[in-house]
Design a protein around this motif. Structure first.
Motif, PDB file in Angstrom:
ATOM      1  N   ILE A  21       0.839  -1.206   0.000  1.00 40.01           N
ATOM      2  CA  ILE A  21       0.000   0.000   0.000  1.00 40.01           C
ATOM      3  C   ILE A  21       0.876   1.258   0.000  1.00 40.01           C
ATOM      4  O   ILE A  21       0.641   2.205  -0.755  1.00 40.01           O
ATOM      5  N   TYR A  22       1.922   1.255   0.805  1.00 48.10           N
ATOM      6  CA  TYR A  22       2.775   2.452   0.919  1.00 48.10           C
ATOM      7  C   TYR A  22       3.685   2.651  -0.297  1.00 48.10           C
ATOM      8  O   TYR A  22       4.343   3.699  -0.414  1.00 48.10           O
ATOM      9  N   ALA A  23       3.685   1.702  -1.220  1.00 51.54           N
ATOM     10  CA  ALA A  23       4.393   1.933  -2.490  1.00 51.54           C
ATOM     11  C   ALA A  23       3.789   3.161  -3.160  1.00 51.54           C
ATOM     12  O   ALA A  23       4.475   3.887  -3.892  1.00 51.54           O
ATOM     13  N   SER A  24       2.496   3.426  -2.901  1.00 53.45           N
ATOM     14  CA  SER A  24       1.867   4.594  -3.541  1.00 53.45           C
ATOM     15  C   SER A  24       2.406   5.894  -2.966  1.00 53.45           C
ATOM     16  O   SER A  24       2.340   6.931  -3.614  1.00 53.45           O
ATOM     17  N   ASN A  25       2.948   5.852  -1.725  1.00 51.86           N
ATOM     18  CA  ASN A  25       3.522   7.069  -1.153  1.00 51.86           C
ATOM     19  C   ASN A  25       4.830   7.470  -1.847  1.00 51.86           C
ATOM     20  O   ASN A  25       5.283   8.596  -1.731  1.00 51.86           O
ATOM     21  N   LEU A  26       5.409   6.518  -2.585  1.00 52.38           N
ATOM     22  CA  LEU A  26       6.620   6.838  -3.360  1.00 52.38           C
ATOM     23  C   LEU A  26       6.241   7.637  -4.609  1.00 52.38           C
ATOM     24  O   LEU A  26       7.089   8.222  -5.275  1.00 52.38           O
ATOM     25  N   GLU A  27       4.946   7.603  -4.931  1.00 48.45           N
ATOM     26  CA  GLU A  27       4.417   8.287  -6.119  1.00 48.45           C
ATOM     27  C   GLU A  27       3.986   9.699  -5.771  1.00 48.45           C
ATOM     28  O   GLU A  27       4.359  10.667  -6.403  1.00 48.45           O
ATOM     29  N   THR A  28       3.144   9.757  -4.709  1.00 51.03           N
ATOM     30  CA  THR A  28       2.582  11.037  -4.277  1.00 51.03           C
ATOM     31  C   THR A  28       2.169  10.880  -2.822  1.00 51.03           C
ATOM     32  O   THR A  28       1.898   9.765  -2.379  1.00 51.03           O
ATOM     33  N   LYS A  29       2.112  11.955  -2.094  1.00 52.05           N
ATOM     34  CA  LYS A  29       1.704  11.854  -0.684  1.00 52.05           C
ATOM     35  C   LYS A  29       0.308  11.249  -0.622  1.00 52.05           C
ATOM     36  O   LYS A  29      -0.625  11.752  -1.238  1.00 52.05           O
ATOM     37  N   MET A  30       0.152  10.158   0.096  1.00 51.76           N
ATOM     38  CA  MET A  30      -1.144   9.466   0.107  1.00 51.76           C
ATOM     39  C   MET A  30      -2.222  10.337   0.761  1.00 51.76           C
ATOM     40  O   MET A  30      -2.054  10.789   1.888  1.00 51.76           O
ATOM     41  N   PRO A  31      -3.336  10.571   0.034  1.00 57.23           N
ATOM     42  CA  PRO A  31      -4.418  11.381   0.595  1.00 57.23           C
ATOM     43  C   PRO A  31      -5.418  10.485   1.352  1.00 57.23           C
ATOM     44  O   PRO A  31      -5.740   9.394   0.886  1.00 57.23           O
ATOM     45  N   PHE A  32      -5.915  10.949   2.487  1.00 49.47           N
ATOM     46  CA  PHE A  32      -6.865  10.141   3.264  1.00 49.47           C
ATOM     47  C   PHE A  32      -8.205  10.832   3.386  1.00 49.47           C
ATOM     48  O   PHE A  32      -8.247  12.056   3.324  1.00 49.47           O
ATOM     49  N   PRO A  33      -9.301  10.079   3.566  1.00 48.29           N
ATOM     50  CA  PRO A  33      -9.351   8.614   3.596  1.00 48.29           C
ATOM     51  C   PRO A  33      -9.154   8.053   2.187  1.00 48.29           C
ATOM     52  O   PRO A  33      -9.444   8.729   1.197  1.00 48.29           O
ATOM     53  N   LEU A  34      -8.719   6.800   2.145  1.00 51.50           N
ATOM     54  CA  LEU A  34      -8.540   6.169   0.835  1.00 51.50           C
ATOM     55  C   LEU A  34      -8.980   4.712   0.850  1.00 51.50           C
ATOM     56  O   LEU A  34      -9.156   4.123   1.917  1.00 51.50           O
ATOM     57  N   MET A  35      -9.183   4.188  -0.344  1.00 48.91           N
ATOM     58  CA  MET A  35      -9.462   2.754  -0.508  1.00 48.91           C
ATOM     59  C   MET A  35      -8.242   2.183  -1.229  1.00 48.91           C
ATOM     60  O   MET A  35      -7.757   2.778  -2.201  1.00 48.91           O
ATOM     61  N   ALA A  36      -7.734   1.048  -0.724  1.00 45.33           N
ATOM     62  CA  ALA A  36      -6.610   0.390  -1.403  1.00 45.33           C
ATOM     63  C   ALA A  36      -7.096  -0.932  -1.987  1.00 45.33           C
ATOM     64  O   ALA A  36      -7.675  -1.750  -1.273  1.00 45.33           O
ATOM     65  N   LEU A  37      -6.890  -1.099  -3.282  1.00 43.09           N
ATOM     66  CA  LEU A  37      -7.131  -2.404  -3.902  1.00 43.09           C
ATOM     67  C   LEU A  37      -5.766  -3.083  -4.013  1.00 43.09           C
ATOM     68  O   LEU A  37      -4.890  -2.625  -4.757  1.00 43.09           O
ATOM     69  N   VAL A  38      -5.588  -4.140  -3.214  1.00 41.55           N
ATOM     70  CA  VAL A  38      -4.305  -4.847  -3.172  1.00 41.55           C
ATOM     71  C   VAL A  38      -4.452  -6.148  -3.947  1.00 41.55           C
ATOM     72  O   VAL A  38      -5.212  -7.035  -3.550  1.00 41.55           O
ATOM     73  N   VAL A  39      -3.747  -6.238  -5.066  1.00 39.13           N
ATOM     74  CA  VAL A  39      -3.865  -7.427  -5.923  1.00 39.13           C
ATOM     75  C   VAL A  39      -2.473  -7.987  -6.202  1.00 39.13           C
ATOM     76  O   VAL A  39      -1.656  -7.348  -6.857  1.00 39.13           O
TER      77      VAL A  39
END
Ligand code: KG4
Ligand code: ZN
Length: 338
Positions: free
Chosen positions: A119-137
């Motif tokens: 999930i935190y791989a997305s924080n390497l892209e952009t600061k994660m905005p909350f609340p959020l939904m994560a689809l982990v596949v």
């Protein structure tokens, strides 16, 4: 606030990876050593080979990442490591190296759940905005996770049987397409059309998924076509199979976001590398006015940079419990124990 450098190790499956990330978002250096060649002949990951290969590669990866970053261990603020879930022998290699480094250099050790890392791989892209939904596949997981804030994880749905990546790999094997199957089906599907009548997997009102029925339908279809003397159009079958999966993943994810009143979606895990899934969710989010975040492809599959990013936030919340200092092949991602 002072800059914080987290060095992370990820050895839960078949990638030996070490990375250094600054302040939870800035990748300084990353080494990912894939074991695909070692496992290819067996059509899947062989646990014994995986742990032996990690043991062989890990010191080289560690030295390389420090050299690339031009840093020394004394510059590192914390060591983050995947403690689970994963292959136990593989996890043990990373965990023992992490413990040794932390103890010898008197650096805090932060155990990270593999899915929190994805999930935190997305924080390497952009600061994660909350609340959020994560689809982990990924190859081991298919989960919808609601996050109210940093390091708060509420699983709202998951697979009842096979993970989506597992289904991709099994269907690729049935079609003799090679290993790992996900990227190959992804490519073949782009050349095909939806010409096979496959069922939609668990197309109901829940946020759960089920892929074993779809896999069985593909098995039966191949068997029946062979008996009739017909050749399978592999591109078309890959396309129809992938379409069913993407339709149901996208439909349930968007519905979950509407019900939980969340405007931000992160798509993560190995299968998030899939070009059609990325495209479909991007379009659906655009139509709904949702914000869509997906890591670059190299950070979708297993890597240590994502573990370092998660480790930064775990460290801030002081989530460094003793019980997490042991490797766990199976463990749920929950807020309480993170
Ligand atoms: O996250 P990951 O590297 O390892 C696990 O934690 O499982 O995910 C690996 C999975 C494999 O099943 C692989 O076939 C799948 O991700 N995968 C893909 C693609 N690239 C990797 N599946 C579909 N399309 C892709 N392009
Ligand atoms: Zn993974």
């Amino acid at each position: 606030m002072n800059d914080k450098y987290i060095l992370a190790l990820e050895t839960s499956c078949d990638e030996t990876s070490v990375a250094i990330v600054k302040n939870g978002y800035q990748e300084i250096a990353s080494v990912i050593m894939s074991q695909v060649n070692e496992h290819e002949a067996y059509g899947g990951v062989v646990p014994e080979i995986a742990s032996r290969t990690h043991e062989k590669n890990i010191t080289w990866a560690l030295e390389k990442v420090l050299t690339d970053a031009n840093l020394r261990l004394k510059d590192i603020d914390a060591i983050a490591v995947t403690y689970g879930p994963g292959l136990i022998g593989s996890l043990l290699v990373g965990l023992m190296v992490a413990k040794t480094l932390a103890w010898l250099n008197d650096i805090p050790l932060v155990p990270v759940h593999h899915i929190a890392g994805h999930i935190y791989a997305s924080n390497l892209e952009t600061k994660m905005p909350f609340p959020l939904m994560a689809l982990v596949v990924s190859g081991g997981h298919t989960e919808l996770i609601y996050m109210k804030e940093d390091y708060s994880f509420e699983k709202i749905g998951g697979t009842l049987d096979d993970a989506v990546g597992e289904a991709y790999d099994k269907v690729a094997r049935l079609l003799d397409l090679g290993y790992p199957g996900g990227p190959i089906i992804d490519q073949r599907a782009q050349k095909g059309d939806d010409n096979y009548d496959l069922p939609y997997p668990l197309d109901d009102d829940s946020f759960n998924f089920s892929f074993s029925g779809l896999k069985s339908a593909v098995t039966n279809l191949i068997h029946n076509e062979k008996q009739r003397g017909n050749t399978i159009n592999k591109d078309d079958l890959a396309h129809s199979f992938q379409k069913r999966i993407i339709d149901v993943l996208a439909k349930k994810t968007i519905k979950a976001m509407q019900i939980y009143q969340v405007n931000n979606l992160v798509l993560v895990g190995g299968v998030a590398a899939n070009s059609s899934l990325r495209e479909e969710l991007k379009n659906r989010c655009q139509n709904e006015g949702f914000h869509f975040i997906v890591p670059k492809v190299i950070n979708c599959t297993d890597n240590a940079a994502m573990i370092a990013a998660a480790g930064y936030f775990a460290l801030q919340l002081n989530h460094c419990f003793d019980e997490k200092m042991v490797a766990k092949s199976v463990c749920e991602l929950t807020s309480e124990n993170e």
